[in-house]
Design a protein around this motif. Structure first.
Motif, PDB file in Angstrom:
ATOM      1  N   ASP A 206       0.809  -1.218   0.000  1.00 22.54           N
ATOM      2  CA  ASP A 206       0.000   0.000   0.000  1.00 22.54           C
ATOM      3  C   ASP A 206       0.844   1.270   0.000  1.00 22.54           C
ATOM      4  O   ASP A 206       0.308   2.373  -0.113  1.00 22.54           O
ATOM      5  N   LEU A 207       2.162   1.138   0.139  1.00 20.18           N
ATOM      6  CA  LEU A 207       3.037   2.309   0.126  1.00 20.18           C
ATOM      7  C   LEU A 207       3.315   2.706  -1.321  1.00 20.18           C
ATOM      8  O   LEU A 207       3.649   1.863  -2.151  1.00 20.18           O
ATOM      9  N   THR A 208       3.173   3.978  -1.599  1.00 21.10           N
ATOM     10  CA  THR A 208       3.229   4.440  -2.998  1.00 21.10           C
ATOM     11  C   THR A 208       4.577   5.038  -3.366  1.00 21.10           C
ATOM     12  O   THR A 208       4.678   5.773  -4.343  1.00 21.10           O
ATOM     13  N   ILE A 209       5.624   4.721  -2.611  1.00 21.27           N
ATOM     14  CA  ILE A 209       6.939   5.269  -2.906  1.00 21.27           C
ATOM     15  C   ILE A 209       7.827   4.176  -3.490  1.00 21.27           C
ATOM     16  O   ILE A 209       7.563   2.987  -3.300  1.00 21.27           O
ATOM     17  N   PRO A 210       8.892   4.544  -4.203  1.00 21.03           N
ATOM     18  CA  PRO A 210       9.831   3.530  -4.709  1.00 21.03           C
ATOM     19  C   PRO A 210      10.570   2.857  -3.560  1.00 21.03           C
ATOM     20  O   PRO A 210      11.111   3.522  -2.676  1.00 21.03           O
ATOM     21  N   ILE A 211      10.600   1.519  -3.573  1.00 22.34           N
ATOM     22  CA  ILE A 211      11.313   0.742  -2.562  1.00 22.34           C
ATOM     23  C   ILE A 211      12.217  -0.251  -3.290  1.00 22.34           C
ATOM     24  O   ILE A 211      11.764  -0.984  -4.167  1.00 22.34           O
ATOM     25  N   THR A 212      13.492  -0.267  -2.910  1.00 21.76           N
ATOM     26  CA  THR A 212      14.457  -1.184  -3.506  1.00 21.76           C
ATOM     27  C   THR A 212      15.182  -1.939  -2.400  1.00 21.76           C
ATOM     28  O   THR A 212      15.518  -1.353  -1.365  1.00 21.76           O
ATOM     29  N   VAL A 213      15.404  -3.215  -2.618  1.00 19.32           N
ATOM     30  CA  VAL A 213      16.222  -4.026  -1.720  1.00 19.32           C
ATOM     31  C   VAL A 213      17.494  -4.415  -2.457  1.00 19.32           C
ATOM     32  O   VAL A 213      17.424  -5.002  -3.547  1.00 19.32           O
ATOM     33  N   VAL A 214      18.633  -4.070  -1.892  1.00 21.15           N
ATOM     34  CA  VAL A 214      19.931  -4.443  -2.455  1.00 21.15           C
ATOM     35  C   VAL A 214      20.580  -5.432  -1.497  1.00 21.15           C
ATOM     36  O   VAL A 214      20.732  -5.149  -0.305  1.00 21.15           O
ATOM     37  N   THR A 215      20.956  -6.597  -2.000  1.00 22.46           N
ATOM     38  CA  THR A 215      21.505  -7.640  -1.146  1.00 22.46           C
ATOM     39  C   THR A 215      22.658  -8.366  -1.834  1.00 22.46           C
ATOM     40  O   THR A 215      22.769  -8.360  -3.069  1.00 22.46           O
ATOM     41  N   ALA A 216      23.513  -8.998  -1.006  1.00 25.76           N
ATOM     42  CA  ALA A 216      24.648  -9.737  -1.556  1.00 25.76           C
ATOM     43  C   ALA A 216      24.242 -11.123  -2.034  1.00 25.76           C
ATOM     44  O   ALA A 216      24.937 -11.709  -2.862  1.00 25.76           O
ATOM     45  N   ALA A 217      23.131 -11.664  -1.511  1.00 21.56           N
ATOM     46  CA  ALA A 217      22.708 -13.001  -1.922  1.00 21.56           C
ATOM     47  C   ALA A 217      21.256 -13.239  -1.544  1.00 21.56           C
ATOM     48  O   ALA A 217      20.782 -12.741  -0.526  1.00 21.56           O
ATOM     49  N   MET A 218      20.583 -14.018  -2.378  1.00 21.69           N
ATOM     50  CA  MET A 218      19.239 -14.509  -2.064  1.00 21.69           C
ATOM     51  C   MET A 218      19.403 -15.977  -1.681  1.00 21.69           C
ATOM     52  O   MET A 218      19.687 -16.820  -2.526  1.00 21.69           O
ATOM     53  N   ASP A 219      19.252 -16.276  -0.385  1.00 18.52           N
ATOM     54  CA  ASP A 219      19.493 -17.628   0.093  1.00 18.52           C
ATOM     55  C   ASP A 219      18.303 -18.546  -0.167  1.00 18.52           C
ATOM     56  O   ASP A 219      17.307 -18.146  -0.759  1.00 18.52           O
ATOM     57  N   GLU A 220      18.422 -19.791   0.282  1.00 20.51           N
ATOM     58  CA  GLU A 220      17.453 -20.828  -0.081  1.00 20.51           C
ATOM     59  C   GLU A 220      16.086 -20.633   0.562  1.00 20.51           C
ATOM     60  O   GLU A 220      15.053 -20.673  -0.107  1.00 20.51           O
ATOM     61  N   ARG A 221      16.071 -20.428   1.883  1.00 20.60           N
ATOM     62  CA  ARG A 221      14.796 -20.454   2.596  1.00 20.60           C
ATOM     63  C   ARG A 221      14.990 -20.005   4.039  1.00 20.60           C
ATOM     64  O   ARG A 221      16.116 -19.739   4.474  1.00 20.60           O
ATOM     65  N   LEU A 222      13.878 -19.966   4.787  1.00 18.38           N
ATOM     66  CA  LEU A 222      13.905 -19.789   6.232  1.00 18.38           C
ATOM     67  C   LEU A 222      13.702 -21.140   6.905  1.00 18.38           C
ATOM     68  O   LEU A 222      12.987 -22.001   6.378  1.00 18.38           O
TER      69      LEU A 222
END
Length: 213
Positions: free
Chosen positions: A175-191
């Protein structure tokens, strides 16, 4: 929401050492600092700038400088503090605010216990530092807090992210109308069942600062 996984051999190398359970806290802090600087290079690609007239030793020219208001860097206490120096190395003129969020280990819900931020963030770009995007609850609470104060552009810098956390973050901020970016070193398998990232690197706060609470 946009997610950027930084694909670079130096990032992967430093992250591998961070993950190793044999890496001690001093080395972990140093590598976190170096890794965040590499991530910050990508995270600041959309930092706002304005024209700036200068004179070189040869001729006048128009360059650019960071626009006002200055960007705001917001580490999430306590683990986010270990990322602050690495981020400020690239944005030394940015301002810094602090936000303390704690996650209930049973409900996995985040609540605010401390904050030191401007009351009015209208027109501000914010860079939120949180090592682990696990369940997404902590970051979602932080983003909502900043947007409620007027922030209009937010980039999250994380060492690691889990697919479940990214999906949950996107859901909680839809519902937030602003630009949001996630920058990360890795996308791991799971929780795992405790809400920790797998393979992950353990508890980032404990590995940065020890077990004292």
């Amino acid at each position: 929401m946009r997610t950027l996984v930084v694909d670079h051999p130096l990032v992967a190398h430093k992250l591998t050492v961070l993950r190793d359970e044999r890496t001690d806290s001093p080395t972990f802090r140093l590598l976190t600092d170096e890794l965040v600087t590499l991530l910050a290079y990508e995270a600041t690609r959309e930092v706002r700038v304005e024209p700036h007239d200068i004179t070189t030793p040869v001729a006048p020219m128009t360059g650019i400088r960071l626009a006002t208001p200055k960007p705001l860097v917001v580490p999430i206490l306590r683990a986010g503090l270990g990322m602050l120096d690495g981020m400020m190395r690239l944005l030394p003129t940015a301002e810094v605010g602090f936000l303390g969020l704690v996650r209930d280990e049973e409900t996995l819900e985040a609540s605010t216990y401390a904050e030191r931020l401007p009351e009015d963030l209208s027109g501000r770009q914010c860079y939120v530092l949180d090592p682990m995007l696990a369940t997404g609850g902590t970051l979602a609470a932080a983003l909502r807090f900043l947007v409620d104060r007027g922030a209009d552009h937010i980039t999250c810098v994380c060492l690691l992210a889990a697919p479940e956390g990214c999906a949950r973050l996107e859901e909680l901020t839809a519902d937030l109308t602003i630009p949001i970016t996630v920058v990360t070193a890795a996308m791991d398998e799971r929780l795992n069942e405790k809400g920790y990232i797998v393979p992950g690197l353990g508890d980032a706060g404990d590995r940065l600062y020890g077990l004292a609470q």
